[in-house]
Design a protein around this motif. Structure first.
Motif, PDB file in Angstrom:
ATOM      1  N   LYS A 110       0.709  -1.163  -0.163  1.00  0.00           N
ATOM      2  CA  LYS A 110       0.139  -0.129  -0.084  1.00  0.00           C
ATOM      3  C   LYS A 110       0.867   1.380   0.064  1.00  0.00           C
ATOM      4  O   LYS A 110       0.345   2.280  -0.243  1.00  0.00           O
ATOM      5  CB  LYS A 110      -0.920   0.032   1.249  1.00  0.00           C
ATOM      6  CG  LYS A 110      -2.071  -1.272   1.131  1.00  0.00           C
ATOM      7  CD  LYS A 110      -2.913  -0.989   0.337  1.00  0.00           C
ATOM      8  CE  LYS A 110      -3.898  -2.157   0.312  1.00  0.00           C
ATOM      9  NZ  LYS A 110      -4.996  -2.333  -0.808  1.00  0.00           N
ATOM     10  N   LYS A 111       1.940   1.259   0.003  1.00  0.00           N
ATOM     11  CA  LYS A 111       2.984   2.348   0.277  1.00  0.00           C
ATOM     12  C   LYS A 111       2.922   3.310   1.189  1.00  0.00           C
ATOM     13  O   LYS A 111       2.722   4.611   0.751  1.00  0.00           O
ATOM     14  CB  LYS A 111       3.114   3.034  -1.314  1.00  0.00           C
ATOM     15  CG  LYS A 111       3.624   2.183  -2.567  1.00  0.00           C
ATOM     16  CD  LYS A 111       3.775   2.949  -3.831  1.00  0.00           C
ATOM     17  CE  LYS A 111       5.072   3.522  -3.521  1.00  0.00           C
ATOM     18  NZ  LYS A 111       5.352   4.216  -4.941  1.00  0.00           N
ATOM     19  N   PHE A 112       2.649   2.583   2.430  1.00  0.00           N
ATOM     20  CA  PHE A 112       2.365   3.639   3.478  1.00  0.00           C
ATOM     21  C   PHE A 112       3.504   3.137   4.630  1.00  0.00           C
ATOM     22  O   PHE A 112       3.925   2.006   4.787  1.00  0.00           O
ATOM     23  CB  PHE A 112       1.262   3.825   3.972  1.00  0.00           C
ATOM     24  CG  PHE A 112       0.645   2.484   4.675  1.00  0.00           C
ATOM     25  CD1 PHE A 112       0.768   2.590   5.957  1.00  0.00           C
ATOM     26  CD2 PHE A 112      -0.262   1.869   3.978  1.00  0.00           C
ATOM     27  CE1 PHE A 112      -0.013   1.595   6.889  1.00  0.00           C
ATOM     28  CE2 PHE A 112      -0.942   0.739   4.710  1.00  0.00           C
ATOM     29  CZ  PHE A 112      -0.550   0.567   5.870  1.00  0.00           C
ATOM     30  N   GLY A 113       3.976   4.045   5.600  1.00  0.00           N
ATOM     31  CA  GLY A 113       4.675   3.662   6.653  1.00  0.00           C
ATOM     32  C   GLY A 113       4.150   4.405   7.893  1.00  0.00           C
ATOM     33  O   GLY A 113       3.408   5.113   7.748  1.00  0.00           O
ATOM     34  N   TYR A 114       4.252   3.556   9.048  1.00  0.00           N
ATOM     35  CA  TYR A 114       3.842   4.135  10.339  1.00  0.00           C
ATOM     36  C   TYR A 114       4.776   3.903  11.584  1.00  0.00           C
ATOM     37  O   TYR A 114       5.604   2.740  11.455  1.00  0.00           O
ATOM     38  CB  TYR A 114       2.432   3.318  10.513  1.00  0.00           C
ATOM     39  CG  TYR A 114       2.509   1.989  10.893  1.00  0.00           C
ATOM     40  CD1 TYR A 114       2.432   1.601  12.361  1.00  0.00           C
ATOM     41  CD2 TYR A 114       2.479   1.319   9.879  1.00  0.00           C
ATOM     42  CE1 TYR A 114       2.405   0.197  12.426  1.00  0.00           C
ATOM     43  CE2 TYR A 114       2.279  -0.255  10.132  1.00  0.00           C
ATOM     44  CZ  TYR A 114       2.407  -0.663  11.329  1.00  0.00           C
ATOM     45  OH  TYR A 114       2.305  -1.987  11.588  1.00  0.00           O
ATOM     46  N   SER A 115       4.717   4.544  12.760  1.00  0.00           N
ATOM     47  CA  SER A 115       5.396   4.349  13.694  1.00  0.00           C
ATOM     48  C   SER A 115       4.841   4.599  14.898  1.00  0.00           C
ATOM     49  O   SER A 115       3.515   5.475  15.100  1.00  0.00           O
ATOM     50  CB  SER A 115       6.580   5.432  13.773  1.00  0.00           C
ATOM     51  OG  SER A 115       7.663   5.264  14.799  1.00  0.00           O
ATOM     52  N   VAL A 116       5.026   3.793  16.032  1.00  0.00           N
ATOM     53  CA  VAL A 116       4.191   3.682  17.227  1.00  0.00           C
ATOM     54  C   VAL A 116       5.390   4.052  18.457  1.00  0.00           C
ATOM     55  O   VAL A 116       6.254   3.619  18.537  1.00  0.00           O
ATOM     56  CB  VAL A 116       3.596   2.411  17.587  1.00  0.00           C
ATOM     57  CG1 VAL A 116       2.865   2.570  19.034  1.00  0.00           C
ATOM     58  CG2 VAL A 116       2.548   2.424  16.300  1.00  0.00           C
ATOM     59  N   GLY A 153      -0.706  13.040  -2.912  1.00  0.00           N
ATOM     60  CA  GLY A 153      -1.915  13.331  -3.170  1.00  0.00           C
ATOM     61  C   GLY A 153      -3.071  12.438  -2.529  1.00  0.00           C
ATOM     62  O   GLY A 153      -3.977  12.536  -2.968  1.00  0.00           O
ATOM     63  N   VAL A 154      -2.518  11.801  -1.423  1.00  0.00           N
ATOM     64  CA  VAL A 154      -3.599  10.811  -0.547  1.00  0.00           C
ATOM     65  C   VAL A 154      -4.030  11.933   0.375  1.00  0.00           C
ATOM     66  O   VAL A 154      -3.419  12.920   1.149  1.00  0.00           O
ATOM     67  CB  VAL A 154      -2.711   9.841   0.253  1.00  0.00           C
ATOM     68  CG1 VAL A 154      -3.701   8.963   1.045  1.00  0.00           C
ATOM     69  CG2 VAL A 154      -1.971   8.852  -0.855  1.00  0.00           C
ATOM     70  N   ASP A 155      -5.476  12.091   0.609  1.00  0.00           N
ATOM     71  CA  ASP A 155      -6.296  13.080   1.201  1.00  0.00           C
ATOM     72  C   ASP A 155      -6.306  12.388   2.576  1.00  0.00           C
ATOM     73  O   ASP A 155      -7.339  11.387   3.025  1.00  0.00           O
ATOM     74  CB  ASP A 155      -7.583  13.323   0.640  1.00  0.00           C
ATOM     75  CG  ASP A 155      -8.368  14.214   1.737  1.00  0.00           C
ATOM     76  OD1 ASP A 155      -7.717  14.703   2.618  1.00  0.00           O
ATOM     77  OD2 ASP A 155      -9.306  14.641   1.203  1.00  0.00           O
ATOM     78  N   VAL A 156      -5.226  12.499   3.406  1.00  0.00           N
ATOM     79  CA  VAL A 156      -5.233  11.809   4.753  1.00  0.00           C
ATOM     80  C   VAL A 156      -6.067  12.422   5.883  1.00  0.00           C
ATOM     81  O   VAL A 156      -6.410  11.911   6.981  1.00  0.00           O
ATOM     82  CB  VAL A 156      -3.887  11.710   5.375  1.00  0.00           C
ATOM     83  CG1 VAL A 156      -2.832  10.841   4.489  1.00  0.00           C
ATOM     84  CG2 VAL A 156      -3.206  13.389   5.314  1.00  0.00           C
TER      85      VAL A 156
END
Length: 300
Positions: A228-234, A285-288
């Motif tokens: 999905k071409k995203f990243g995240y951190s917690v 361009g992703v409307d987060v």
């Protein structure tokens, strides 16, 4: 929803003797700059008495700015007596979630006060008696530049210094998509006396080591979804406490993650004492803001 005019808002403020204002939750440079700039204009040009509060502290480097001393920190807007004021002026606050730092108390915008709402977030709910929202503006300070030009108020050095901090920080010092407009606004303010070098030295070149350690932890904890071409951190609350970072500093972390080539968008989740603080950024361009609104938040 339709905006009121700058003239309508200024006419109301000209009739006010006392106005209350607040920095938003976990205040940043744009919140500080826009609120203290408007405070300065109302006091200088109208002789209006302004009470400016903030439940949350600024990031450490923002405390070096002289006008930060004009804010009453540790006092929430919900704690004031609205009957003492002719209007409550909210700037850079898209909804009640941004207005009050006392999230666990379920703050709601007061119904018995006259509310003026000036903002640049697309998710603004037009909660004021008078509203002006322009999501095309890269910062609340950029919006105030247009407002102040429209009402023919003088741009002196002090006013320009306050506005420049928001123009710089809400554009990531001219690295975000809104850089062109922000550069134009910065050039106007510098031409009228703003000291850009002082902002660089005070804010960008004066970050505490514990903040850099927080950014490092964000990268170390980074997870990647290649499909999905995203990243995240917690980040855990124990980490927040051990690093000694406040809400304003927590909000800065997402800006460090957004420039990674492999991501279309990125988010982080930080465990606070009584809630989870989530932040999103997109560069392709992703409307987060759709994600934020679904989770009860908002933004650009």
């Amino acid at each position: 929803m339709e905006n009121n005019t700058f003239a309508e808002i200024w006419d109301k403020l000209k009739r006010c003797k006392r106005v209350a204002m607040t920095l938003h939750y976990g205040p940043d440079g744009d919140s500080l700059g826009s609120c203290t700039a408007m405070k300065y204009v109302l006091e200088r040009d109208l002789g209006c008495k302004i009470t400016l509060v903030s439940h949350d502290n600024l990031s450490e480097n923002m405390n070096n700015l002289s006008y930060s001393k004009e804010v009453i920190f540790g006092k929430d807007i919900s704690e004031i007596d609205y009957k003492d004021f002719d209007a409550i002026l909210f700037i850079d606050c898209s909804s009640d979630k941004m207005i009050s730092g006392k999230l666990k108390d379920n703050f709601s915008i007061p119904k018995d006060a006259f509310i003026v709402n000036i903002d640049h977030h697309e998710t603004n709910t037009y909660y004021g008696n008078l509203n002006y929202v322009d999501s095309k503006m890269p910062s609340a300070c950029s919006l105030l530049i247009e407002f102040i030009k429209n009402i023919n108020v003088n741009f002196d050095k002090e006013l320009c210094d306050r506005l420049l901090i928001g123009v710089c920080t809400d554009s990531g010092f001219f690295t975000y998509d809104n850089a062109t407009r922000s550069l134009v606004d910065a050039a106007f303010l510098i031409k009228n006396g703003a000291d850009y070098d002082n902002i660089l030295k005070s804010v960008l070149y004066n970050q505490p080591l514990r903040l850099k350690k927080y950014y490092t932890l964000l990268f170390n904890n980074l997870k990647i979804n290649n499909e999905k071409k995203f990243g995240y951190s917690v980040i855990s609350y124990n980490d927040v406490q051990s690093l000694g970072i406040n809400k304003a500093e927590v909000r800065l972390g997402i800006n460090e993650l957004q420039f990674i080539e492999e991501f279309d968008f990125v988010f982080n989740l930080v465990e606070m004492e009584d809630h989870i603080k989530g932040s999103f950024r997109s560069k392709k361009g992703v409307d987060v803001s759709l994600f934020a609104k679904e989770l009860g938040g908002g933004g650009h």
